[in-house]
Design an enzyme around this catalytic site. Sequence first.
Site, PDB file in Angstrom:
ATOM      1  N   ASP A  78      -6.517  -4.147  -1.383  1.00 53.58           N
ATOM      2  CA  ASP A  78      -6.394  -2.885  -0.657  1.00 53.58           C
ATOM      3  C   ASP A  78      -7.589  -2.589   0.231  1.00 53.58           C
ATOM      4  O   ASP A  78      -7.632  -1.555   0.899  1.00 53.58           O
ATOM      5  CB  ASP A  78      -6.118  -1.713  -1.609  1.00 53.58           C
ATOM      6  CG  ASP A  78      -7.231  -1.484  -2.619  1.00 53.58           C
ATOM      7  OD1 ASP A  78      -8.261  -2.190  -2.560  1.00 53.58           O
ATOM      8  OD2 ASP A  78      -7.074  -0.595  -3.468  1.00 53.58           O
ATOM      9  N   HIS A 107       0.814  -1.217   0.000  1.00 53.84           N
ATOM     10  CA  HIS A 107       0.000   0.000   0.000  1.00 53.84           C
ATOM     11  C   HIS A 107       0.851   1.271   0.000  1.00 53.84           C
ATOM     12  O   HIS A 107       0.369   2.344  -0.364  1.00 53.84           O
ATOM     13  CB  HIS A 107      -1.007  -0.003   1.161  1.00 53.84           C
ATOM     14  CG  HIS A 107      -0.425   0.270   2.504  1.00 53.84           C
ATOM     15  ND1 HIS A 107      -0.136  -0.729   3.422  1.00 53.84           N
ATOM     16  CD2 HIS A 107      -0.093   1.440   3.119  1.00 53.84           C
ATOM     17  CE1 HIS A 107       0.347  -0.185   4.525  1.00 53.84           C
ATOM     18  NE2 HIS A 107       0.372   1.127   4.369  1.00 53.84           N
ATOM     19  N   SER A 115       4.552   2.226   7.886  1.00 52.23           N
ATOM     20  CA  SER A 115       4.186   1.124   6.990  1.00 52.23           C
ATOM     21  C   SER A 115       5.392   0.568   6.253  1.00 52.23           C
ATOM     22  O   SER A 115       6.256   1.307   5.774  1.00 52.23           O
ATOM     23  CB  SER A 115       3.162   1.598   5.966  1.00 52.23           C
ATOM     24  OG  SER A 115       1.889   1.683   6.525  1.00 52.23           O
ATOM     25  N   GLY A 116       5.413  -0.756   6.133  1.00 48.74           N
ATOM     26  CA  GLY A 116       6.487  -1.427   5.410  1.00 48.74           C
ATOM     27  C   GLY A 116       7.725  -1.674   6.231  1.00 48.74           C
ATOM     28  O   GLY A 116       8.623  -2.399   5.801  1.00 48.74           O
TER      29      GLY A 116
END
Length: 285
Positions: A130, A83, A233-234
Amino acid sequence: MRRLFARALARPLVLAAAATAIPLVSTAPASADSIVVGGFPVEASDSPWAVALSSRDRFGGTRAGQFCGGVAVGSTTVLTAAHCLEEKVLGSPPEQVRDLRVIAGRTDLLSAQGHEIPVREVWVNPGHDDVSNEGDFAVITLSQALPAGSALGMAAEGDPAYEPETAALVYGWGDTSGAGDYANGLRAARVRVLPDTLCARAYPGSGDGLYVAGTMLCAGEDIGGPDACQGDSGGPLVARGRLIGLVSWGDGCGRPGSPGVYTRVSAVLRALGWDDAATRQREGV
C-alpha cells in the site's frame, strides 16, 4: 514532494445542509487547460462489465454509496483494486461491511436500473504494497450471477492490446475534473497506452512514486488531459475489446507529465494462476 493518490474515495461523502455531496478526499485539480478528466457519458448497456462498488452505510446514499469501480470478468467474478477494500477506506475489514454490494447494469447511480448484488466473498491480494501500490488488485465473488454477456475478456501477456500507442478507454463514476465534481452517470475517457520508459521517467521512485513495468502500465497523454480520478479506482481500462488495466494511482488527475497508473491485468492473471485459457474456463473467468 509530489502528492500521489490512490483513486478510491478514502472517506465518506458528507451531506451539507443543502444536501450537496462534499468529498473529503484531498485532490489536486487538473490543469486548467486540460481536457475534461471525466471524458464523455456512456451507457451501461454498451459496457455491462463496468460495475460500481457500493456501501451506503459507509458512503451515504447520495450516489448509491458508490466509492470505487470494478469490472466483471466472469458470471460471479469481479476484479477491483486492493486499496478499495482496505480498512482505511471501508472503516472496517470488507467481510464486516454488511451492505457491501456491486451495482451492475446501471448508467445513472440514482436510477433503479440494473442490479445491486450482495458480495459473497472478498479476496484481497496479500502481496499488495500500500506504499508503492504494487499488486493493487482484489477478487470479489458475487452472491448471484450477472446476466449473460456481462463479463469482459482479459488480455494475457503478449497481447497486442498492451502495445504503446494503443487506443484505450477508461470507465468510471469518479471525479470528472480533479476538483471534486463526482459523476452520477457512467463516463469513459479516451487515453492511449504509454511506453514503460515514459512512465518510469514520470514515476522514478521516492516521493515521485515508483512505476514497476512488470506489474503496472500507464495511460493518458504526456501533455495531460483525459484520465481516471478519485472514485474510479478498480475500474476497467479497455483496449481492443479486452481488459488490460485496473485504475490504481497517479499524481493528481490529468496533469501533464503525470499519466494515470493501472494494475497490469496480465500480471493479475499470472498471480492468480489464470494465465492460460483452460484455467480461466475452469474458474469461470
